[in-house]
Enzyme design. Structure first.
Site, PDB file in Angstrom:
ATOM      1  N   PRO A 134      32.074  20.152 -24.781  1.00  0.00           N
ATOM      2  CA  PRO A 134      32.299  21.557 -25.116  1.00  0.00           C
ATOM      3  C   PRO A 134      33.059  22.302 -24.009  1.00  0.00           C
ATOM      4  O   PRO A 134      33.550  23.399 -24.231  1.00  0.00           O
ATOM      5  CB  PRO A 134      30.882  22.142 -25.269  1.00  0.00           C
ATOM      6  CG  PRO A 134      29.968  20.971 -25.331  1.00  0.00           C
ATOM      7  CD  PRO A 134      30.650  19.836 -24.638  1.00  0.00           C
ATOM      8  N   GLU A 142      22.753  15.742 -21.371  1.00  0.00           N
ATOM      9  CA  GLU A 142      23.393  16.970 -20.871  1.00  0.00           C
ATOM     10  C   GLU A 142      24.814  16.702 -20.386  1.00  0.00           C
ATOM     11  O   GLU A 142      25.454  17.587 -19.806  1.00  0.00           O
ATOM     12  CB  GLU A 142      22.558  17.589 -19.738  1.00  0.00           C
ATOM     13  CG  GLU A 142      21.096  17.863 -20.089  1.00  0.00           C
ATOM     14  CD  GLU A 142      20.940  18.714 -21.348  1.00  0.00           C
ATOM     15  OE1 GLU A 142      21.601  19.765 -21.451  1.00  0.00           O
ATOM     16  OE2 GLU A 142      20.159  18.302 -22.232  1.00  0.00           O
ATOM     17  N   ARG A 177      45.773   9.605 -38.655  1.00  0.00           N
ATOM     18  CA  ARG A 177      46.571   9.853 -39.854  1.00  0.00           C
ATOM     19  C   ARG A 177      47.990  10.297 -39.541  1.00  0.00           C
ATOM     20  O   ARG A 177      48.831  10.381 -40.432  1.00  0.00           O
ATOM     21  CB  ARG A 177      45.869  10.860 -40.777  1.00  0.00           C
ATOM     22  CG  ARG A 177      45.531  12.171 -40.105  1.00  0.00           C
ATOM     23  CD  ARG A 177      44.621  13.022 -40.955  1.00  0.00           C
ATOM     24  NE  ARG A 177      45.314  13.626 -42.080  1.00  0.00           N
ATOM     25  CZ  ARG A 177      45.120  13.301 -43.348  1.00  0.00           C
ATOM     26  NH1 ARG A 177      44.254  12.388 -43.685  1.00  0.00           N
ATOM     27  NH2 ARG A 177      45.796  13.915 -44.295  1.00  0.00           N
TER      28      ARG A 177
HETATM   29  N1  4HQ Z   1      29.076  17.597 -27.131  1.00  0.00           N
HETATM   30  N2  4HQ Z   1      33.343  18.920 -28.647  1.00  0.00           N
HETATM   31  C1  4HQ Z   1      27.255  17.481 -25.470  1.00  0.00           C
HETATM   32  C2  4HQ Z   1      29.807  18.540 -27.855  1.00  0.00           C
HETATM   33  C3  4HQ Z   1      31.276  18.413 -28.061  1.00  0.00           C
HETATM   34  C4  4HQ Z   1      32.105  19.397 -28.651  1.00  0.00           C
HETATM   35  C5  4HQ Z   1      29.579  16.320 -26.631  1.00  0.00           C
HETATM   36  C6  4HQ Z   1      27.665  17.859 -26.879  1.00  0.00           C
HETATM   37  C7  4HQ Z   1      29.107  15.964 -25.259  1.00  0.00           C
HETATM   38  C8  4HQ Z   1      27.187  15.736 -23.808  1.00  0.00           C
HETATM   39  N3  4HQ Z   1      32.081  17.407 -27.722  1.00  0.00           N
HETATM   40  N4  4HQ Z   1      27.654  16.148 -25.120  1.00  0.00           N
HETATM   41  N5  4HQ Z   1      31.731  20.588 -29.127  1.00  0.00           N
HETATM   42  O1  4HQ Z   1      29.238  19.501 -28.310  1.00  0.00           O
HETATM   43  O2  4HQ Z   1      33.323  17.716 -28.082  1.00  0.00           O
END
Ligand code: 4HQ
Length: 243
Positions: free
Chosen positions: A88, A115, A153
């Protein structure tokens, strides 16, 4: 193009790479993939891939060692490969990024759980950190699949000529027009008669107007003036003036 995925849930990807448009591209050899189980590179009796965060706090952090060794085990296409972390905290993924990534020979996707991963891995080995959107997933796997789907794609031959004008309007920054198929009447609702008229000029214009109407109503942020033709501007003015 090769996609390599590093994950502690390799089975999430077997069906993903086997089915649908992507599965066909894999079978025809246009796309190759590798799945690396990070846990295979964990040490000790418990094969731990996570540990408690220094400084305390809730949750666990992915240990650097297993990810480092998993990365080292992947065959690299050298300077034509990119290591991507899904998180994120990354730069937001969009269609323009999908096009850019489709030009690389190999994408190595690191999926974190818990985490997240130890910062020293991110600093030393991650080329690009990408987020698929502003929400919290349970892990990077679904984000990696989203990226692979959108990038895959775009690889020449993957859609096998079935490249519909569906995404063409999205590439232009507009939402798609409504679609209808048989029957002509469903639960008393009829298909717009212009679509049965056989008048392809009128149909094209109707669809363009509906694309512009939807974009104006739902995603006005997408209406980038410079991409609009004089005809689009006229349709938009008409939409904003009346019904
Ligand atoms: N995560 N876009 C936490 C995501 C996420 C997102 C992936 C949650 C990594 C550790 N990854 N983990 N939004 O929410 O890519």
């Amino acid at each position: 193009m090769k996609f390599d995925v590093l994950t502690i849930f390799p089975e999430m990807f077997s069906a993903f790479f086997r089915e649908g448009i992507l599965g066909r591209a894999v079978n025809s050899g246009i796309i190759d993939f590798g799945i690396t189980n990070i846990r295979d590179f964990a040490m000790g009796k418990h094969k731990a891939v996570d540990d408690r965060p220094y400084g305390g706090g809730d949750g666990m952090v992915m240990k650097p060692g297993p990810i480092y060794r998993a990365l080292k085990s992947v065959d690299r296409a050298d300077d034509r490969s990119l290591v991507i972390l899904l998180s994120p905290q990354g730069v937001r993924f969009d269609q323009a990024t999908a096009w850019e990534l489709s030009g690389w020979e190999q994408l190595i996707l690191v999926c974190g759980r818990y985490e997240g991963i130890d910062e020293r891995i991110r600093l030393a080995y991650i080329d690009r950190e990408i987020s698929i959107g502003d929400y919290i997933l349970s892990g990077g796997e679904v984000a990696a699949m989203t990226l692979v789907d959108a990038v895959g794609r775009l690889i020449p031959g993957v859609l096998g000529g079935k490249r519909s004008n569906l995404e063409d309007s999205f590439e232009e920054g507009l939402l798609e027009y409504p679609q209808f198929t048989r029957p002509r009447v469903f639960q008393g609702k009829v298909v717009p008669s212009v679509l049965l008229s056989g008048d392809h000029g009128k149909i094209r214009l109707w669809r363009r107007r509906e694309s512009l109407r939807r974009t104006l109503e739902r995603r006005p942020d997408l209406l980038k003036k410079d991409l609009l033709s004089n005809e689009d501007e006229a349709i938009l003015a008409n939409l904003q003036g009346g019904p």
